[in-house]
Scaffold this motif. Structure first.
Motif, PDB file in Angstrom:
ATOM      1  N   ARG A 270       0.828  -1.101  -0.131  1.00 54.08           N
ATOM      2  CA  ARG A 270       0.016   0.160   0.128  1.00 54.08           C
ATOM      3  C   ARG A 270       0.996   1.331   0.156  1.00 54.08           C
ATOM      4  O   ARG A 270       1.629   1.425   0.874  1.00 54.08           O
ATOM      5  N   PRO A 271       0.687   2.070  -1.200  1.00 52.69           N
ATOM      6  CA  PRO A 271       1.602   3.373  -0.817  1.00 52.69           C
ATOM      7  C   PRO A 271       0.691   4.530  -0.594  1.00 52.69           C
ATOM      8  O   PRO A 271      -0.497   4.566  -0.774  1.00 52.69           O
ATOM      9  N   TYR A 272       1.468   5.166   0.465  1.00 49.68           N
ATOM     10  CA  TYR A 272       0.678   6.505   1.198  1.00 49.68           C
ATOM     11  C   TYR A 272       1.186   7.799   0.713  1.00 49.68           C
ATOM     12  O   TYR A 272       2.570   7.781   0.475  1.00 49.68           O
TER      13      TYR A 272
ATOM     14  N   SER B  44      -2.443  11.267   6.700  1.00 49.26           N
ATOM     15  CA  SER B  44      -2.096  10.516   5.333  1.00 49.26           C
ATOM     16  C   SER B  44      -3.119   9.987   4.688  1.00 49.26           C
ATOM     17  O   SER B  44      -4.265   9.769   5.500  1.00 49.26           O
ATOM     18  N   THR B  45      -2.936   9.421   3.669  1.00 54.24           N
ATOM     19  CA  THR B  45      -4.047   8.903   2.823  1.00 54.24           C
ATOM     20  C   THR B  45      -3.254   7.820   1.737  1.00 54.24           C
ATOM     21  O   THR B  45      -2.115   8.108   1.511  1.00 54.24           O
ATOM     22  N   CYS B  46      -3.966   7.029   1.046  1.00 51.71           N
ATOM     23  CA  CYS B  46      -3.196   5.901   0.235  1.00 51.71           C
ATOM     24  C   CYS B  46      -4.161   6.015  -1.039  1.00 51.71           C
ATOM     25  O   CYS B  46      -5.316   6.499  -1.008  1.00 51.71           O
ATOM     26  N   GLU B  47      -3.671   5.215  -2.081  1.00 51.21           N
ATOM     27  CA  GLU B  47      -4.500   5.437  -3.281  1.00 51.21           C
ATOM     28  C   GLU B  47      -5.857   4.876  -3.291  1.00 51.21           C
ATOM     29  O   GLU B  47      -6.589   5.275  -4.159  1.00 51.21           O
TER      30      GLU B  47
END
Length: 218
Positions: A156-158, A184-187
């Motif tokens: 998971r990328p953030y 933060s948030t992810c795609e």
């Protein structure tokens, strides 16, 4: 966890090593600014592989708690690369699970108020987290022929932004201790927000906090 899942980690490690060994000499450092008192304490040769700090972080998509080491570089320590190991207790999963995170930080500004206190009013970056466990996959398994699941559940990328407050100790071991928070948030969350208007910003943003201990050059 299969070897292929670490190719992203290896790429970041390689780029970090190039930055560490490609640092400029001490005589190229600019004069300290009025507010920004950061000065990079450079190691020589293979000593550049020594970590410059340790970090602990609560939440943020990398487990309930994570900890690890990192390296700073740049003329004013404006770049940081961290490697953290976290854990997810059984109450949040079927079993105790571990995570591995590679994190890249960019800290453009630092404001010193006096001998002891300094504020980093804004920093940002990205990180990549992978989690152990057979129930997570990198590519969609064949049992989902209609491709309902289009996202990896293992990697998971953030992206994130944050602030830090530093307290300078200036002793023989620790240079300063920082307390920080990040949003933060992810795609997956971003795409879910774009396709589902009923989601709010609270649904896609994650809050985390932690501490960093900056080590003196030894």
């Amino acid at each position: 966890m299969s070897w292929s899942n670490f190719k992203y980690v290896l790429l970041v490690l390689l780029s970090t090593s190039l930055c560490l060994f490609g640092a400029t000499d001490d005589n190229e450092l600019p004069a300290p600014k009025r507010w920004d008192k950061r000065v990079h304490l450079r190691y020589e040769g293979w000593e550049r592989l020594k970590p410059t700090h340790v970090k602990m972080q609560y939440a943020g998509g990398m487990g309930v708690m994570s900890a690890g080491v990192g390296w700073d570089y740049g003329k004013r320590r404006q770049w940081e690369t961290d490697f953290l190991i976290g854990y997810l207790p059984p109450k949040y999963a079927t079993d105790l699970l571990f995570t591995l995170t590679v994190k890249q930080n960019y800290i453009p500004w630092s404001m010193s108020f006096d001998e002891h206190w300094a504020l980093e009013p804004f920093y940002c970056g990205l990180y990549l987290t992978t989690i152990a466990g057979e129930e997570f996959w990198k590519k969609e398994p064949g049992r989902y022929p209609n491709r309902y699941y289009n996202f990896s559940t293992k990697i998971r990328p953030y992206i994130f932004i944050g602030q830090r407050m530093n307290f300078n100790l200036q002793n023989s071991i620790v240079q300063h201790i920082s307390l920080f928070y990040e949003v933060s948030t992810c795609e997956l969350y971003i795409i879910s927000k774009a396709t589902n208007k009923s989601l709010t910003m609270k649904d896609i943003l994650r809050f985390s906090f932690g501490a960093k201990i900056q080590l003196f050059k030894k």
